[in-house]
Scaffold this motif. Sequence first.
Motif, PDB file in Angstrom:
ATOM      1  N   PRO A 131       0.804  -1.234   0.000  1.00 44.62           N
ATOM      2  CA  PRO A 131       0.000   0.000   0.000  1.00 44.62           C
ATOM      3  C   PRO A 131       0.832   1.278   0.000  1.00 44.62           C
ATOM      4  CG  PRO A 131      -0.935  -1.603   1.515  1.00 44.62           C
ATOM      5  CD  PRO A 131       0.365  -2.179   1.057  1.00 44.62           C
ATOM      6  N   ARG A 132       1.948   1.299   0.709  1.00 41.51           N
ATOM      7  CA  ARG A 132       2.711   2.553   0.796  1.00 41.51           C
ATOM      8  C   ARG A 132       3.383   2.927  -0.526  1.00 41.51           C
ATOM      9  NH1 ARG A 132       8.204   1.169   4.232  1.00 41.51           N
ATOM     10  NH2 ARG A 132       8.549  -0.942   3.420  1.00 41.51           N
ATOM     11  N   TYR A 133       3.470   1.945  -1.464  1.00 38.39           N
ATOM     12  CA  TYR A 133       4.047   2.230  -2.779  1.00 38.39           C
ATOM     13  C   TYR A 133       2.975   2.224  -3.877  1.00 38.39           C
ATOM     14  CZ  TYR A 133       8.471   1.132  -0.459  1.00 38.39           C
ATOM     15  OH  TYR A 133       9.541   1.114   0.390  1.00 38.39           O
ATOM     16  N   ALA A 134       1.721   2.375  -3.473  1.00 36.39           N
ATOM     17  CA  ALA A 134       0.616   2.220  -4.422  1.00 36.39           C
ATOM     18  C   ALA A 134       0.675   3.225  -5.570  1.00 36.39           C
ATOM     19  CB  ALA A 134      -0.717   2.340  -3.686  1.00 36.39           C
ATOM     20  N   HIS A 135       1.288   4.360  -5.344  1.00 38.07           N
ATOM     21  CA  HIS A 135       1.343   5.389  -6.389  1.00 38.07           C
ATOM     22  C   HIS A 135       2.759   5.594  -6.918  1.00 38.07           C
ATOM     23  CE1 HIS A 135      -2.804   6.382  -5.502  1.00 38.07           C
ATOM     24  NE2 HIS A 135      -2.494   6.473  -4.219  1.00 38.07           N
ATOM     25  N   ARG A 136       3.628   4.672  -6.614  1.00 36.76           N
ATOM     26  CA  ARG A 136       5.016   4.788  -7.054  1.00 36.76           C
ATOM     27  C   ARG A 136       5.207   4.067  -8.388  1.00 36.76           C
ATOM     28  NH1 ARG A 136      10.451   2.516  -3.948  1.00 36.76           N
ATOM     29  NH2 ARG A 136      11.840   2.669  -5.741  1.00 36.76           N
ATOM     30  N   ALA A 137       5.966   4.701  -9.288  1.00 37.95           N
ATOM     31  CA  ALA A 137       6.378   4.051 -10.536  1.00 37.95           C
ATOM     32  C   ALA A 137       7.765   3.450 -10.334  1.00 37.95           C
ATOM     33  CB  ALA A 137       6.404   5.061 -11.679  1.00 37.95           C
ATOM     34  N   PHE A 138       8.016   2.308 -10.964  1.00 38.85           N
ATOM     35  CA  PHE A 138       9.247   1.553 -10.733  1.00 38.85           C
ATOM     36  C   PHE A 138      10.105   1.524 -12.006  1.00 38.85           C
ATOM     37  CE2 PHE A 138       6.332   0.146  -7.549  1.00 38.85           C
ATOM     38  CZ  PHE A 138       7.106  -0.184  -6.453  1.00 38.85           C
ATOM     39  N   PRO A 139      11.429   1.531 -11.847  1.00 41.02           N
ATOM     40  CA  PRO A 139      12.284   1.341 -13.020  1.00 41.02           C
ATOM     41  C   PRO A 139      12.022  -0.032 -13.624  1.00 41.02           C
ATOM     42  CG  PRO A 139      13.547   1.116 -11.004  1.00 41.02           C
ATOM     43  CD  PRO A 139      12.195   1.632 -10.602  1.00 41.02           C
ATOM     44  N   ALA A 140      12.198  -0.142 -14.931  1.00 34.70           N
ATOM     45  CA  ALA A 140      11.899  -1.397 -15.629  1.00 34.70           C
ATOM     46  C   ALA A 140      13.033  -1.742 -16.582  1.00 34.70           C
ATOM     47  CB  ALA A 140      10.583  -1.285 -16.403  1.00 34.70           C
ATOM     48  N   SER A 141      13.275  -3.027 -16.743  1.00 34.83           N
ATOM     49  CA  SER A 141      14.293  -3.504 -17.668  1.00 34.83           C
ATOM     50  C   SER A 141      13.765  -4.697 -18.459  1.00 34.83           C
ATOM     51  CB  SER A 141      15.561  -3.934 -16.921  1.00 34.83           C
ATOM     52  OG  SER A 141      16.233  -2.821 -16.378  1.00 34.83           O
ATOM     53  N   VAL A 142      14.100  -4.718 -19.736  1.00 41.80           N
ATOM     54  CA  VAL A 142      13.834  -5.871 -20.592  1.00 41.80           C
ATOM     55  C   VAL A 142      14.970  -6.866 -20.402  1.00 41.80           C
ATOM     56  CG1 VAL A 142      13.596  -6.669 -22.977  1.00 41.80           C
ATOM     57  CG2 VAL A 142      12.568  -4.492 -22.264  1.00 41.80           C
ATOM     58  N   VAL A 143      14.637  -8.154 -20.290  1.00 42.71           N
ATOM     59  CA  VAL A 143      15.637  -9.207 -20.146  1.00 42.71           C
ATOM     60  C   VAL A 143      15.447 -10.201 -21.291  1.00 42.71           C
ATOM     61  CG1 VAL A 143      16.618 -10.953 -18.631  1.00 42.71           C
ATOM     62  CG2 VAL A 143      15.520  -8.940 -17.640  1.00 42.71           C
ATOM     63  N   LEU A 144      16.509 -10.433 -22.060  1.00 46.68           N
ATOM     64  CA  LEU A 144      16.424 -11.267 -23.257  1.00 46.68           C
ATOM     65  C   LEU A 144      17.270 -12.525 -23.124  1.00 46.68           C
ATOM     66  CD1 LEU A 144      16.800  -8.489 -25.989  1.00 46.68           C
ATOM     67  CD2 LEU A 144      14.676  -9.524 -25.157  1.00 46.68           C
ATOM     68  N   THR A 145      16.768 -13.621 -23.686  1.00 48.87           N
ATOM     69  CA  THR A 145      17.538 -14.858 -23.759  1.00 48.87           C
ATOM     70  C   THR A 145      18.481 -14.810 -24.957  1.00 48.87           C
ATOM     71  OG1 THR A 145      16.024 -15.999 -25.267  1.00 48.87           O
ATOM     72  CG2 THR A 145      15.507 -16.097 -22.932  1.00 48.87           C
ATOM     73  N   GLY A 146      19.222 -15.880 -25.120  1.00 52.71           N
ATOM     74  CA  GLY A 146      19.964 -16.082 -26.355  1.00 52.71           C
ATOM     75  C   GLY A 146      19.061 -16.731 -27.388  1.00 52.71           C
ATOM     76  N   TYR A 147      19.668 -17.216 -28.479  1.00 50.65           N
ATOM     77  CA  TYR A 147      18.898 -17.909 -29.520  1.00 50.65           C
ATOM     78  C   TYR A 147      19.219 -19.401 -29.457  1.00 50.65           C
ATOM     79  CZ  TYR A 147      17.262 -19.575 -34.004  1.00 50.65           C
ATOM     80  OH  TYR A 147      16.613 -20.294 -34.978  1.00 50.65           O
ATOM     81  N   PRO A 148      18.216 -20.318 -29.534  1.00 47.03           N
ATOM     82  CA  PRO A 148      16.796 -20.014 -29.642  1.00 47.03           C
ATOM     83  C   PRO A 148      16.188 -19.580 -28.313  1.00 47.03           C
ATOM     84  CG  PRO A 148      17.100 -22.371 -29.648  1.00 47.03           C
ATOM     85  CD  PRO A 148      18.483 -21.762 -29.649  1.00 47.03           C
ATOM     86  N   GLY A 149      16.572 -20.222 -27.215  1.00 52.00           N
ATOM     87  CA  GLY A 149      16.174 -19.779 -25.895  1.00 52.00           C
ATOM     88  C   GLY A 149      14.686 -19.843 -25.629  1.00 52.00           C
ATOM     89  N   THR A 150      14.330 -19.804 -24.352  1.00 56.07           N
ATOM     90  CA  THR A 150      12.932 -19.717 -23.938  1.00 56.07           C
ATOM     91  C   THR A 150      12.833 -18.688 -22.820  1.00 56.07           C
ATOM     92  OG1 THR A 150      13.089 -21.429 -22.214  1.00 56.07           O
ATOM     93  CG2 THR A 150      12.569 -22.158 -24.459  1.00 56.07           C
ATOM     94  N   ALA A 151      11.739 -17.963 -22.798  1.00 50.04           N
ATOM     95  CA  ALA A 151      11.544 -16.961 -21.742  1.00 50.04           C
ATOM     96  C   ALA A 151      11.524 -17.620 -20.365  1.00 50.04           C
ATOM     97  CB  ALA A 151      10.246 -16.189 -21.991  1.00 50.04           C
TER      98      ALA A 151
END
Length: 367
Positions: free
Chosen positions: A144-164
């Motif tokens: 609740p105390r962070y209900a209005h907070r926006a968070f940093p975000a990062s995309v995380v990628l596998t190699g090829y072929p890879g699975t999420a």
Amino acid sequence: MGLTSHKVLALAVLFAVALFLGTVLLWPRLAHRTWRSVGGRVGLLLLTQVAVFAAVGLAANQAFGFYATWADLFGQEKGQGVVRDHDVAGNGGPVQVVSRQGVGGQAGERASLGGQVQKVDVVGRTTHIATAAYVYLPPEYFQPRYAHRAFPASVVLTGYPGTAQALVKGLRYPQTARAEAAAGRMQPMILVMLRPTVAPPRDTECVDVPGGPRTETFFAKDLPDEIGARYRTAGKWGIVGDSTGGYCALKVAMHHPGVYGAGAGLSAYYEAPSDPTTGDLFHGDRAARDRADLMWSLDHLPPPGTSLLVTSSKQGESNYRRTQEFIGKVKSPTRVSSIILDSGGHNFNTWRREIPATLQWLSRRLT
């Protein structure tokens, strides 16, 4: 039974053991020079070796997440998915949550204590690329105390072929991010985990392919836009990946510094390969090929206002020399950092050693 099922692996191991024991028991009966005896010995040896190879292959696939399904293994996944339009009020948006589970893997875990991993389907409005992803939300996201907070975000990628899924179970990104944040070594961060292969089985190398998938645009615009519309994300994004995913992470951060404030390539290479998995990515367009070459970009394009992290090993990695060359070419205002291990191969064990420091670095760059 699925390709990654423990039952499939157990059956493969039992079959290999049974064939081995059968070979030992039947060998005296086949110890003759007749064509039937010789053929029997050859057949038993061949079957035993195939069974052992299959068991080892299944075990390696479970450990490293190369293929997720039988269709994926046999190259039968060829479509980009079906575009679903969800713009009607009340029906959600282009990001649809498919399932939720705790970071420990249990659906009943309290998200406000341990965080949550949501499996989502993402459809890009610009590229119409549809793909699955896993979104890690830290425990603070639900408090609740962070209900209005926006968070940093990062995309995380596998190699090829890879699975999420390998990013969750094999490389343990959510578990590591939760532990690092709990220890105060990084800020709570949203992680969007997926593979760069958004048009399987083709390896697009995060390139906008002429007449094909516009993969770079998907990662540079659609993915942050759609995820940002669904979750409380803040400011510039980070992006990190290993191997092919590492090349994609560096390239997207360099080409789109207005979106990505930091990009990390674990065991990355620095130019798009051309092989049967990629096909013709550039259709003779030399400018596009040059732009996809990160060394060329550092030499000929204005240095982007972003931060880059590269990793390698003095022994065990083939990219060590090129990584040193890459570092030497970076010019201000681009900032570059590195993780250089004394030894370590191109594998999950090495990347797991680098991920905690990488997440800490991303956290500092996205503050």
